[in-house]
Design a protein around this motif. Structure first.
Motif, PDB file in Angstrom:
ATOM      1  N   UNK A 123       0.980  -1.169   0.186  1.00 34.08           N
ATOM      2  CA  UNK A 123       0.212   0.387  -0.081  1.00 34.08           C
ATOM      3  C   UNK A 123       0.556   1.650  -0.343  1.00 34.08           C
ATOM      4  N   UNK A 124       1.716   1.113  -0.794  1.00 33.19           N
ATOM      5  CA  UNK A 124       3.310   2.387  -0.842  1.00 33.19           C
ATOM      6  C   UNK A 124       2.131   3.309  -1.460  1.00 33.19           C
ATOM      7  N   UNK A 125       2.191   4.903  -0.831  1.00 31.23           N
ATOM      8  CA  UNK A 125       1.703   5.533  -1.550  1.00 31.23           C
ATOM      9  C   UNK A 125       2.717   7.223  -2.134  1.00 31.23           C
ATOM     10  N   UNK A 126       4.245   6.219  -2.122  1.00 32.94           N
ATOM     11  CA  UNK A 126       5.533   7.499  -2.220  1.00 32.94           C
ATOM     12  C   UNK A 126       6.585   6.453  -3.025  1.00 32.94           C
ATOM     13  N   UNK A 127       6.951   6.406  -4.296  1.00 36.48           N
ATOM     14  CA  UNK A 127       8.662   6.008  -4.610  1.00 36.48           C
ATOM     15  C   UNK A 127       9.101   7.095  -4.930  1.00 36.48           C
ATOM     16  N   UNK A 128      10.473   5.657  -4.538  1.00 33.56           N
ATOM     17  CA  UNK A 128      11.496   7.012  -4.510  1.00 33.56           C
ATOM     18  C   UNK A 128      12.399   5.571  -5.526  1.00 33.56           C
ATOM     19  N   UNK A 129      12.408   5.924  -7.014  1.00 35.99           N
ATOM     20  CA  UNK A 129      13.164   5.134  -8.049  1.00 35.99           C
ATOM     21  C   UNK A 129      14.227   6.029  -9.229  1.00 35.99           C
TER      22      UNK A 129
END
Length: 552
Positions: A123-129
């Motif tokens: 349920x991640x609401x932020x993605x850093x990639x």
């Protein structure tokens, strides 16, 4: 010594010193803040020619935490870090904690299906990639998840010496609908998030199991788990501010999270990162930064030892070396020590034990079981209770083989949103590891194999580890893996997959004859297949399931 309750190492470190079972910190963020307050100018991260101090980490993570909060990220929210071993991983991890959140480390080798599952399950609401991973994978995934804020970054940031061996062909790419990591930090520079604190059972990470035995599950590693095992590594290995940690394990993996990041923040000591594992690049990092401590899969040390031109002097700074994640053959440990004067100590643990549950004491050679030839994985970490149990949950005495069951301050709460799996694998917060092993009369523990990897040949039990260890004794064998394959006569029979050392030769018949001389008739492989590389996870675990597919 047959009792599980009279073991002399319980509550003690390797040198006999008593351990305070009340951990120094129960909050990983408080652990970091204490290091910043005490030694703000200590170097925290080295990345090629880039250097960040603890003060830098504190200021950068403050700014990113403010940026996260400004975009709706709050207490209990999850941020997925889809990165290689770059400084941004450490900065974002600290920022997530400062913003009240939970970190979801993601294997950078994950493809669309795998990433989609992890984002949906957590349920991640932020993605850093990384920018390249966004264009190749994440862009086609995030729209169907709960992710509402995407931040991209470049592996070229925080250093200026772009090593062609790992950065060749990489260029900056800005993507519509995403924010840039460095620009966000610059825009919120000087800002400070509202203070937060954590209890011992608040979740710090959701680290997903490798999926080698089924669907990946999100292990809930708590702040108490993290700080306890960071302290175990520091005190067991006698690490101090004069040490430098070589970050050779992937940071998304529990080894990288604890044995690299958490340990370096606790001591505090520099953490050396090199983007991803490339033997020549890592050797240069060891030479340049004079690293003293590391934990990595044995495949890492095999690769380093087979790098052209490597010498004993290249690795001379490494004082304390541990290997986990994949079994060590005694012959491999001997060969590395003979070549480089470094003994590779075993450490054993799982994602669910937040890295170590067993360690071999520093400067002590692990015993080898005379019956199976297995190298001991050590003794339980301080404060850890380990039992060997039969299929009915009964404790077995020393010398008898059964399932390893572990309890202690490093064992996770359970699996994220999976109460049934938690109840099965962690009843009463005792971890049923699925690993089969035993304790000898002197209290050393040995891993025989995974339950599911047992080979039944004509009714006889064959553990792949024993056959693999014999194969490693052959001078031409670099890596080996053994599986069971269907056999009309025996039901199952033994098959080996082998890669050879550069410049050596051996035929399948040579290797079968080598094993036949050293193993009972039902144990030696009836077939050997030579391949260039064995399939492995990014952490070095050999994927037997892939080998089974190749066998049809």
């Amino acid at each position: 010594m047959n009792s599980y309750d009279d073991r002399p190492w319980l509550g003690r470190y390797a040198d006999g010193q008593a351990v305070d079972l009340d951990p120094e910190f129960t909050d990983a963020l408080a652990m970091f803040r204490a290091s910043v307050a005490g030694r703000p100018d200590t170097v925290a991260v080295k990345y090629f020619d880039g250097v960040l101090t603890l003060r830098d980490l504190d200021e950068l993570s403050d700014a990113f935490a403010v940026a996260l909060q400004a975009n709706g990220f709050g207490r209990g929210d999850r941020i997925a870090l889809y990165l290689q071993n770059v400084p941004q991983f450490v900065i974002a991890l600290l920022a997530a904690w400062k913003a009240g959140g939970i970190v979801v480390p993601v294997n950078p080798m994950s493809k669309q299906r795998e990433l989609s599952y992890l984002l949906a399950d957590s349920g991640a609401t932020v993605l850093l990639c990384l920018e390249g991973l966004y264009s190749a994978v994440a862009r086609d995934v995030v729209a169907d998840t709960d992710v509402r804020f995407v931040v991209t970054t470049s592996e070229l940031a925080y250093q200026s010496r772009d090593d062609e061996r790992v950065f060749k062909g990489i260029e900056r790419t800005r993507h519509e609908g995403t924010s840039d990591f460095v620009e966000l930090i610059d825009a919120h520079s000087g800002g400070r998030p509202e203070p937060v604190s954590y209890d011992v059972d608040d979740v710090a990470f959701l680290t997903y199991t490798s999926g080698t035995t089924g669907t990946p599950k999100g292990a809930m590693n708590t702040h108490g788990n993290v700080t306890y095992n960071a302290q175990v590594y520091r005190d067991w290995c006698r690490l101090g501010p004069d040490d430098t940690v070589l970050g050779v394990a992937p940071l998304f993996h529990i080894t990288g999270l604890i044995a690299h990041i958490a340990v370096s923040l606790l001591i505090p000591a520099p953490l050396v990162l090199a983007y991803r594992f490339e033997p020549g690049v890592v050797l240069d990092a060891i030479r340049e930064h004079r690293t003293t401590f590391t934990v990595g899969a044995i495949t890492v040390f095999i690769a380093l030892s087979n790098t052209p031109g490597v010498t004993r002097a290249d690795l001379a700074s490494l004082r304390t070396v541990y290997s986990g994640g994949a079994p060590i053959a005694p012959s491999t440990a001997r060969s590395f020590q003979d070549s480089f004067g470094i003994y590779v100590h075993n450490v054993y643990g799982l994602t669910e034990t937040t890295s170590p549950s067993h360690l071999v004491p520093p400067r002590v050679a692990a015993p080898v079981d005379p019956a199976s030839g297995a190298l001991s994985v050590g003794v339980p970490a301080p404060g850890t209770m380990v039992r060997i149990q039969d299929d009915n949950g009964n404790d077995l005495p020393a010398g008898e083989i059964g399932e390893i069951v572990t309890s202690g301050p490093q064992v996770v709460l359970g699996y994220w949103n999976k109460p049934d799996e938690t109840a099965h694998a962690l009843p009463g917060r005792q971890l049923r590891t699925g690993d089969v092993g035993y304790m000898d009369a002197d209290g050393w523990f040995y891993i025989v194999d995974r339950k599911k990897d047992l080979i039944n040949a004509s009714g006889y039990k064959v553990w792949p580890r024993e056959v693999e260890d014999v194969l490693y004794e052959h001078p031409a064998v670099r890596e080996a893996a053994v599986i069971g394959v269907p056999d009309e006569y025996r039901g199952e029979t033994v098959k080996a997959f082998v890669s050879l050392k550069p410049g050596t030769t051996a035929t399948p018949d040579d290797l079968i004859a080598h094993c036949k001389e050293r193993l009972a008739a039902y144990k030696y492989p009836r077939g050997v297949q030579l391949i260039d590389e064995l399939p492995k996870t990014v952490t070095g675990k050999i994927l037997r399931r892939e080998l089974r597919k190749r066998s049809g």
